[in-house]
Enzyme design. Structure first.
Site, PDB file in Angstrom:
ATOM      1  CB  THR A 126      -0.934   0.003   1.222  1.00 38.96           C
ATOM      2  OG1 THR A 126      -1.699  -1.199   1.226  1.00 38.96           O
ATOM      3  CG2 THR A 126      -1.871   1.195   1.193  1.00 38.96           C
ATOM      4  CD  GLU A 366      -4.532  -9.762   2.904  1.00 36.80           C
ATOM      5  OE1 GLU A 366      -3.761 -10.143   2.010  1.00 36.80           O
ATOM      6  OE2 GLU A 366      -4.128  -9.289   3.977  1.00 36.80           O
ATOM      7  CB  THR A 368     -12.538  -2.515   0.303  1.00 36.26           C
ATOM      8  OG1 THR A 368     -12.753  -2.581  -1.123  1.00 36.26           O
ATOM      9  CG2 THR A 368     -11.378  -1.575   0.597  1.00 36.26           C
TER      10      THR A 368
END
Length: 384
Positions: A126, A366, A368
């Site tokens: 991310t 992990e 949405t």
């Protein structure tokens, strides 16, 4: 059809339940309040052989199956979601890329210490501008001086800032192909690499005892042998290990729902109003019935996805269904359990308030809930 867990798995589950009850649950509230990462717990998990459950014995792991992994996750998550989520990040997305795509030398050097519990793993995907859109990462890796020079930033990364971190596995873009599309690769960056640094521990709504930070890479040079798998295949490699990560987060969800059910029942039986326990009021009893029913439904979705994975059968759709449903069940369970607690549930000293705060991230991390629905719909419509 036999829905009982194998005896070996039940024995493992009982061992972890005892450990979690004695070593984690009594101090979980303190760790949460102080935002304290309990290093010693992970050291003990390593001594119990639990830090490398999904790693073969030849690399220091236990070689367990996904069903056993889910059973262990349930017990850890009931005691504390922060510890369970840190263990999960280490056990899946941090170690599985090394296990699946690493060379034998890379596995001996980096995977074995992780599996033995001598260190804890982290995975850097991310970024400030790339979450659900994994292909949107902008961290770059360019060939230089017989290796790779990495520049960029990652955020919301678990475990990288702990005192037992040995490094981070990360996804970076290596350039573009002849059609102008990004190329990706996976790299391992040891903690002491010049140019690699961690930001402050982020203040989160929940998971307070889990280490979560921004990672910075400024002209961070690593040798060629720190490339994991083939250059250009990084995004595909990440997606290939994602399904097991979704099952594990789904297991976190059912552990939270189970904890919420336990707390709701205990409070409803002990709290007196109008001369009788509030469990005797139908409005409260129905809430408990709903929590219990949804927990059981979510639990079997999760275990079925884990069983399919162990059988070597396709399970992407089932993993997405399990993650979607279990995470949303966890949120409903925590909310209803807090409602049963009334004002006591709104006080941070209450155990249910901690689980309530921890629940929301399960619908985000992990993948949405919206991403899970996309995956499921594409599978059902034959579009994947």
């Amino acid at each position: 059809m036999d829905f009982d867990l194998p005896e070996e798995t039940r024995q493992l589950q009982r061992m972890v339940r005892d450990f979690a009850s004695n070593e984690i649950a009594p101090r979980a509230a303190q760790w949460s309040e102080n935002a304290e990462f309990p290093t010693h717990v992970f050291t003990k998990l390593g001594e119990l052989g639990l830090m490398g459950m999904l790693v073969p014995e030849e690399y220091g792991g236990a070689g367990s199956d996904m069903v056993s992994y889910v059973a262990v996750m349930e017990e850890l998550g009931v005691a504390d979601q922060s510890v369970a989520s840190s263990w999960n990040a280490h056990s899946t997305i941090a170690t599985l890329p090394l296990l699946t795509y690493g060379t034998p030398e890379q596995k001996q050097r980096w995977l074995t210490p992780l599996a033995r519990g001598e260190a804890i793993g982290a995975f850097g995907l991310t970024e400030p501008g790339a979450g659900s859109d994994a292909a949107g990462v902008t961290t770059t890796a360019r060939r230089a001086d017989g290796g790779w020079r990495i520049n960029g930033a990652k955020t919301f990364i678990t475990n990288a800032g702990t005192d037992i971190s040995q490094g981070v596995t990360l996804l970076a873009t290596t350039g573009h192909d002849e059609n102008g599309r990004k190329r990706f690769a996976t790299f391992y960056v040891p903690t002491d690499t010049p140019g690699y640094s961690c930001g402050r521990n982020l203040k989160k709504l929940g998971w307070h005892a889990m280490d979560t930070r921004e990672l910075l890479f400024e002209d961070c040079w690593i040798p060629e042998d720190h490339l994991i798998g083939e250059e250009g295949g990084g995004l595909r490699q990440f997606l290939a290990v994602l399904d097991r990560g979704r099952i594990s987060v789904a297991a976190l969800g059912i552990s939270l729902a189970r904890a919420a059910l336990r707390l709701a029942i205990t409070h409803a039986n002990g709290r007196q109003q109008f001369g009788r326990p509030i469990a005797n009021f139908q409005a409260v009893a129905h809430k408990i019935a709903d929590i219990g029913t949804e927990y059981e439904a979510a639990r079997w979705l999760v275990y079925r996805a884990a069983w399919l994975a162990d059988q070597g059968r396709p399970y992407s759709k089932e993993a997405a269904m399990a993650k979607l449903f279990a995470s949303e069940v966890a949120n409903r369970a925590a909310s209803q359990a807090l409602q049963i607690h009334g004002g006591y549930g709104f006080v941070r000293e209450s155990e249910i308030s901690r689980f309530f705060a921890d629940a929301k991230i399960l619908e985000i991390g992990e993948g949405t809930s919206e991403i899970q629905r996309n995956v499921i719909a594409k599978e059902l419509l034959g579009q994947r």
